[in-house]
Motif scaffolding. Sequence first.
Motif, short mmCIF file in Angstrom:
data_model
loop_
_atom_site.label_atom_id
_atom_site.label_comp_id
_atom_site.label_asym_id
_atom_site.label_seq_id
_atom_site.Cartn_x
_atom_site.Cartn_y
_atom_site.Cartn_z
N THR A 87 0.90 -1.21 -0.04
CA THR A 87 0.03 0.05 -0.06
C THR A 87 0.74 1.17 0.02
N ALA A 107 -1.95 4.01 5.55
CA ALA A 107 -1.44 2.50 4.68
C ALA A 107 -1.58 1.42 5.41
N GLY A 111 -4.09 -1.28 4.46
CA GLY A 111 -3.09 -2.63 3.99
C GLY A 111 -3.73 -3.85 4.86
#
Length: 183
Positions: A87, A107, A111
Motif C-alpha cells: 500500500t 497505509a 493494507g
Amino acid sequence: MYQSESIKAIAQALVKAQMSMSDAKKSASNPFFKSKYADINSVREACIPALNENGICAMQPTVTIDGKPYVKTILLHESGEWIAGYTEIICGKQNDAQSHGSGLTYARRYGLQSMTNLGSEDDDGNAASKPQPQSNNELPWISDKQVDAMVERIKAGEQGIIEKAKQAFKISKANMDKLINAK
C-alpha cells in the motif's frame, strides 16, 4: 498479492480466522468530514487476535520501490507460508514527519483491512444497506473438518459460531446437532 510457493496452510488458517473476525469499530472521529472511522487500533483489535489464534502474525514494514514509500503488509503463518501486499504511503507534504506519519498509519490500516478482507461497521444506515443473505440453495455444504473445528471453538467458549455457520453454509441435521451439542 504476493505469496510463498504454497499457501495451503495459511489459506486454511485464514478461513478459520475470518470466521471469528468482526467488523472494525468506527470509534475515531474525523472533524473535517464530521464522520467516524475505524482507526488502526480498531482494525488491529478486529483481526489480530483471530489471526494469532490461527498461527498467523501480521507484519507491516516500510519499503521503498522506485523511490516511493510503501507499507508491505505480510501475513506470516507458523508453517512458513505467507501472503503480502503493498500500500503506497501518500503524504500531503514532502519532508514533513507528521504528514508521513499520517500517511503511514493510513497505509497500515488499509493494507491490513485489505489483506484480511476486514470491513468496518456502518454507523449510518447499517440495517438499510446490509446485503441480503444468500438463499440457502446458493451456499456450499459445510465439511466434517469445518464442523469439527467449529465444535472445538464452541467448546472453548467462543460465541456466535453457529449463527455464522448458518449464514455461510448449508448444514445437515447431523452436523447441526454436533454444533448444538458442543455447548
